[in-house]
Design an enzyme around this catalytic site. Structure first.
Site, PDB file in Angstrom:
ATOM      1  N   SER A 185       0.841  -1.197   0.000  1.00  0.00           N
ATOM      2  CA  SER A 185       0.000   0.000   0.000  1.00  0.00           C
ATOM      3  C   SER A 185       0.885   1.259   0.000  1.00  0.00           C
ATOM      4  O   SER A 185       1.703   1.410  -0.900  1.00  0.00           O
ATOM      5  CB  SER A 185      -0.963  -0.057   1.186  1.00  0.00           C
ATOM      6  OG  SER A 185      -2.037   0.831   1.023  1.00  0.00           O
ATOM      7  N   HIS A 214      -7.865  -5.707   0.272  1.00  0.00           N
ATOM      8  CA  HIS A 214      -6.653  -4.890   0.330  1.00  0.00           C
ATOM      9  C   HIS A 214      -5.580  -5.541   1.195  1.00  0.00           C
ATOM     10  O   HIS A 214      -4.386  -5.464   0.892  1.00  0.00           O
ATOM     11  CB  HIS A 214      -6.994  -3.507   0.874  1.00  0.00           C
ATOM     12  CG  HIS A 214      -5.875  -2.526   0.728  1.00  0.00           C
ATOM     13  ND1 HIS A 214      -5.433  -2.061  -0.492  1.00  0.00           N
ATOM     14  CD2 HIS A 214      -5.078  -1.931   1.665  1.00  0.00           C
ATOM     15  CE1 HIS A 214      -4.434  -1.220  -0.313  1.00  0.00           C
ATOM     16  NE2 HIS A 214      -4.195  -1.125   0.985  1.00  0.00           N
TER      17      HIS A 214
END
Length: 249
Positions: free
Chosen positions: A93, A227
């Site tokens: 990320s 995610h």
């Protein structure tokens, strides 16, 4: 290696001076502890270290850095790559951006570069910040955490933990919410791009666009999950890392 910035885990506290070093960059609001599971899978064949950003865990009294590029400069200063010691970067990320920008700064210094970048849970950079990264208040940050899911959601139910976590979260989202790619030459090391097939903010096609930022090959790996697909795929990620680095655990 600057031990203020770079940490090992458990039985792997001492550097043997051998093997590939994997430098891991945490996500927004994250800390070195996010990489304990991967370290357990890869150690001792891979020397796993993680970057401890200011403003969290034992560095919580320090002011967090509100710029991706400034953070990359500081990490590049701390790394001091050793001539002849192979290493690679793994960033998830926000950490993918910091890893990439750190590699760019090392290249600009003509320092020994990484064997490979593992870029996880992040679309390729753009000239302007991603709309999903722009937060105007704490409520936006908290909503983003809930949307992304993963183990980090647990802190939302503990007011004391949230009070300690918010300064780092605010800074990290300001950093990625203001980040825009500065044009420059592509890196010359291969990329492995990793993404969850149900990631709510990173479509596979956006992740695959990282291929335009290196002159070498790019391998895209899609895993089941959102995610934070890493939470359920640590063994599989370990296999991808060791195969790409040419080592066996």
């Amino acid at each position: 290696m600057d031990i203020e910035w770079l940490r090992r885990f458990g039985a792997a506290q001492e550097d043997t001076g051998q093997g590939v070093r994997l430098v891991c960059f945490p996500h927004a609001g994250g800390a070195v502890s996010a990489y304990v599971p991967l370290s357990r899978v890869l150690s001792p064949v891979v020397d796993v270290v993680a970057v401890q950003y200011p403003g969290r865990q034992d560095r919580y009294r320090e002011t967090p850095v509100e710029s991706v590029t400034r953070l990359a400069e500081l990490v590049a200063d701390a790394l001091e790559p050793e001539e002849g010691r192979p290493y690679a970067f793994f960033g998830h990320s926000m950490g993918a951006l910091v890893a990439y920008e750190t590699a760019r700064r090392l290249a600009a210094r003509s320092a020994p570069g990484p064997l490979r970048l593992f870029l996880s849970g992040r679309g390729a950079p753009g000239l302007r910040p991603e709309a999903a990264d722009r937060m105007t208040c704490d409520a936006d940050v908290i909503a983003a955490i809930r949307r992304l899911g993963g183990t980090g959601v647990r802190v939302l139910d503990d007011p004391d933990v949230m009070e300690m976590a918010m300064p780092a979260l605010r800074a990290d989202y300001r950093a990625i919410g203001s980040y825009g790619w500065e044009p420059g030459p592509p890196l010359d090391c291969p990329f492995t791009v990793l993404v969850g097939d149900a990631d709510p903010v990173v479509p596979v096609a956006r992740a695959a666009e990282w291929s335009g930022f290196t002159s070498a090959d790019t391998d895209v790996r899609v895993f089941p999950g959102g995610h934070f697909y890493l939470d359920g795929c640590t063994e599989e990620i370990g296999d991808v890392v060791t195969a790409a680095l040419g080592v066996r655990v």
